[in-house]
Design a protein around this motif. Structure first.
Motif, short mmCIF file in Angstrom:
data_model
loop_
_atom_site.label_atom_id
_atom_site.label_comp_id
_atom_site.label_asym_id
_atom_site.label_seq_id
_atom_site.Cartn_x
_atom_site.Cartn_y
_atom_site.Cartn_z
N ALA A 123 0.81 -1.21 0.00
CA ALA A 123 0.00 0.00 0.00
C ALA A 123 0.84 1.27 0.00
N LYS A 124 2.12 1.14 0.34
CA LYS A 124 2.98 2.34 0.42
C LYS A 124 4.21 2.20 -0.46
N PRO A 125 4.04 2.44 -1.75
CA PRO A 125 5.15 2.26 -2.69
C PRO A 125 6.40 3.08 -2.36
N ASP A 126 6.23 4.25 -1.75
CA ASP A 126 7.44 5.05 -1.46
C ASP A 126 8.29 4.39 -0.38
N GLU A 127 7.61 3.90 0.65
CA GLU A 127 8.37 3.21 1.69
C GLU A 127 9.02 1.95 1.14
N PHE A 128 8.30 1.30 0.25
CA PHE A 128 8.86 0.09 -0.34
C PHE A 128 10.11 0.40 -1.15
N PHE A 129 10.03 1.41 -2.02
CA PHE A 129 11.16 1.71 -2.91
C PHE A 129 12.39 2.19 -2.14
N PHE A 130 12.22 3.24 -1.37
CA PHE A 130 13.37 3.81 -0.66
C PHE A 130 13.81 2.93 0.51
N GLY A 131 12.84 2.36 1.17
CA GLY A 131 13.15 1.60 2.38
C GLY A 131 13.50 0.16 2.09
N GLU A 132 12.46 -0.60 1.80
CA GLU A 132 12.65 -2.04 1.68
C GLU A 132 13.57 -2.44 0.52
N TYR A 133 13.38 -1.78 -0.64
CA TYR A 133 14.16 -2.19 -1.81
C TYR A 133 15.57 -1.60 -1.80
N LEU A 134 15.68 -0.28 -1.73
CA LEU A 134 17.03 0.33 -1.81
C LEU A 134 17.71 0.42 -0.45
N LYS A 135 16.92 0.35 0.61
CA LYS A 135 17.45 0.59 1.97
C LYS A 135 18.38 1.80 1.92
N MET A 136 17.79 2.90 1.49
CA MET A 136 18.56 4.09 1.18
C MET A 136 19.18 4.75 2.40
N THR A 137 20.43 5.19 2.22
CA THR A 137 21.10 5.98 3.24
C THR A 137 21.45 7.32 2.60
N ASN A 138 22.15 8.18 3.35
CA ASN A 138 22.53 9.46 2.75
C ASN A 138 24.04 9.56 2.73
N PHE A 139 24.57 10.73 2.27
CA PHE A 139 26.03 10.90 2.20
C PHE A 139 26.67 10.69 3.56
N TRP A 140 27.63 10.31 3.73
CA TRP A 140 28.60 9.35 3.40
C TRP A 140 28.41 8.09 4.21
N LYS A 141 27.21 7.53 4.16
CA LYS A 141 26.98 6.25 4.83
C LYS A 141 26.71 5.21 3.76
N ILE A 142 27.73 4.46 3.44
CA ILE A 142 27.65 3.60 2.28
C ILE A 142 26.55 2.53 2.42
N GLY A 143 26.41 2.00 3.62
CA GLY A 143 25.27 1.11 3.86
C GLY A 143 25.33 -0.28 3.23
N GLY A 144 26.42 -0.58 2.56
CA GLY A 144 26.57 -1.95 2.02
C GLY A 144 25.89 -2.17 0.69
N ILE A 145 26.31 -3.22 0.01
CA ILE A 145 25.76 -3.53 -1.32
C ILE A 145 24.36 -4.12 -1.18
N ARG A 146 23.46 -3.67 -2.03
CA ARG A 146 22.10 -4.25 -2.06
C ARG A 146 22.13 -5.36 -3.09
N PHE A 147 22.18 -6.59 -2.62
CA PHE A 147 22.42 -7.69 -3.55
C PHE A 147 21.29 -7.94 -4.53
N ASN A 148 20.07 -7.57 -4.14
CA ASN A 148 18.97 -7.72 -5.10
C ASN A 148 19.15 -6.78 -6.28
#
Ligand code: PHE
Ligand code: NA
Length: 499
Positions: A123-148
């Motif tokens: 129901a919440k595509p924005d949370e899905f895209f930025f959160g669940e899928y990209l697990k987005m961080t900001n500058f300079w927190k690399i956050g690791g490779i998203r293997f998917n």
């Protein structure tokens, strides 16, 4: 001795490949919004004006240059004058970096083809895209490779590799003969579905309703030139490389017109489809139309999934078709981007295609991994902004100045007119020297002013200096280094003949 240069199998194949390069994300998510923002149907006036005074003339220029010199951008510029080779390398190095992140967006679209069937975004595509899928961080927190993301990227680079490895006729041309008809079918399906939804007509009206008062606004004209430049893939060395594979007798002027109008037709259809769907979305949610329109990444990966959630039936299928459309239009563009860079390496080092493509795709995939981290999206945003404005546009401007004032226009004109049915006249020189050069200069001045008055995207200064200006300048330095590597004399021999 002259090594045999690869060649297109047919004129039609070349045109399909050129249109394939031109038609990309810019047609689907950039043009419709540009038009909406800049006077709707009235935007077509500056758009076609820009197409005729800058787009087509530059297309003829780039195609003419590559065809005459029979080389990639560095080789073609080198054949004019030794010093100009640096511009050629700068062009194709920018192209390579653009490929590295453009392919990441295609990779997201690949994932979303699969997500669409199950509407995994919930129901919440924005949370899905930025959160669940990209697990987005900001500058300079690399956050690791998203293997998917990396897995989709492997598929994108792998496909590009398989196609380019086979060469011009057996690879790019064959792929274009599958991609382009497929794309046409997909767009028609999406358009038909889009316009038959309730509320669609309302949306399409917003897209097309002309507001002619905007024509007084210079920024609208600047936007039109920017869009035309981007949409025709100018300033990437692509059309130079593609035209270098045309047979000696090829109607360059006609090919340029067909490519430009084919691309515009596609943009127009995409606009109708997208605004139809957005109109439906506004109506079914009972909100004002302007609340549902967005462009770019937000349109594709957030607004569209929302719209798909609301569709009355076949929504999974419709969603998958939409994302497949992004994937196919993206792939036909990335093959041209990679070809522009690989052909430069082949020319300079007299390397075989197989070796060059292997190296370029290998490096490209590794480079893409940076954009498949948590910080990927923000890096992409900064690099893209700077390369588009201070790479692409500057390349276009310098190209016009060098060819316009120091060498070229009369030579290229003589060359293209000698092989084309429809000949370019004085309008062509005027368009390049008196229209394109001033307009690109004004465009750059506008942008530069914005750049120094505020930090792009509100990102930290450290990121603007390194990933923005740093990348732009770093590539110039690298271009200069590439230029100073010695050529194999054989390749340059016919340089004098050309002069
Ligand atoms: N012309 C493409 C578009 O409109 C963008 C692009 C530019 C793609 C350069 C490849 C190379 O989306
Ligand atoms: Na385009």
């Amino acid at each position: 001795k002259e090594t045999q240069r690869d060649q297109w199998g047919s004129r039609f194949g070349f045109i399909l490949a050129a249109i394939g390069s031109a038609v990309g994300l810019g047609n689907i998510w950039r043009f419709p919004y540009m038009a909406y923002e800049n006077g709707g149907g009235a935007f077509l006036v500056p758009y076609f004006f820009a197409l005729l005074t800058a787009g087509i003339p530059l297309l003829v220029l780039e195609m003419g240059l590559g065809h005459k010199m029979r080389g990639s951008a560095p080789l073609s510029f080198r054949k004019i004058k030794e010093k100009y080779e640096t511009l050629g390398w700068w062009t194709v190095l920018i192209t390579f970096v653009v490929t590295v992140y453009y392919s990441v967006i295609i990779a997201w679209a690949v994932s979303f083809v699969f997500f669409a069937f199950k509407q995994s975004w919930g129901a919440k595509p924005d949370e899905f895209f930025f959160g669940e899928y990209l697990k987005m961080t900001n500058f300079w927190k690399i956050g690791g490779i998203r293997f998917n993301v990396l897995a989709s990227l492997a598929l994108v680079w792998g496909l590009n590799y398989l196609i380019l490895f086979k060469g011009i006729k057996e690879g790019i041309e064959k792929a274009s003969k599958i991609f382009m008809p497929l794309l046409a079918v997909l767009v028609v399906l999406i358009t038909v579905r889009g316009i038959t939804l309730p509320g669609a007509i309302e949306g399409i009206n917003h897209f097309l309703e002309p507001d002619f008062s905007v024509l007084k606004d210079p920024s609208v004209w600047v936007s039109a030139y920017g869009q035309v430049f981007f949409t025709l893939s100018l300033g990437f060395g692509i059309m130079i490389a593609y035209a270098s594979y045309l047979p000696k007798k090829s109607d360059v002027v006609n090919n340029a017109f067909i490519t430009a109008f084919g691309n515009s037709g596609f943009s127009f259809l995409a606009g109708i489809a997208i605004f139809g769907v957005l109109g439906y979305m506004a109506q079914s949610q009972g909100v004002a139309f302007k609340e549902v329109v967005t462009s770019g990444i937000g349109l594709a990966f957030i607004a569209f999934p929302k719209a798909i959630n609301l569709l009355p039936g076949f929504n999974g299928l419709f969603g998958a078709l939409f994302f497949l459309c992004l994937v196919v239009s993206g792939l036909s563009s990335t093959i041209s981007l990679i070809e522009s860079f690989s052909s430069s390496i082949m020319d300079k080092f007299q390397m075989t295609r197989k070796k060059a493509v292997t190296i370029v795709c290998g490096l490209g995939f590794l480079g893409s991994a940076i954009f498949a981290t948590g910080m990927g999206l923000v890096i992409l945003d900064v690099v893209d902004h700077f390369l588009n404005n201070y790479g692409l546009a500057v390349v276009g401007l310098v190209e016009c100045i060098l060819l316009g004032y120091f060498w070229g226009l009369p030579n290229i004109k003589k060359h293209v007119n000698g092989i084309s049915d429809f000949k370019v006249g004085v309008w062509w020189n005027i368009a390049i020297k008196s229209v394109t050069i001033p307009i690109l200069t004004i465009m750059l001045a506008f942008k530069f002013k914005a750049e120094v008055t505020s930090l792009y995207g509100g990102y930290p200064l450290s990121s603007i200096l390194t990933l923005g200006w740093g990348v732009v300048v770093g590539l110039i330095v690298l271009a200069y280094v590439m230029k100073n590597i010695k050529w194999n004399e054989d390749v340059l021999l016919d340089a004098d003949i050309v002069k």
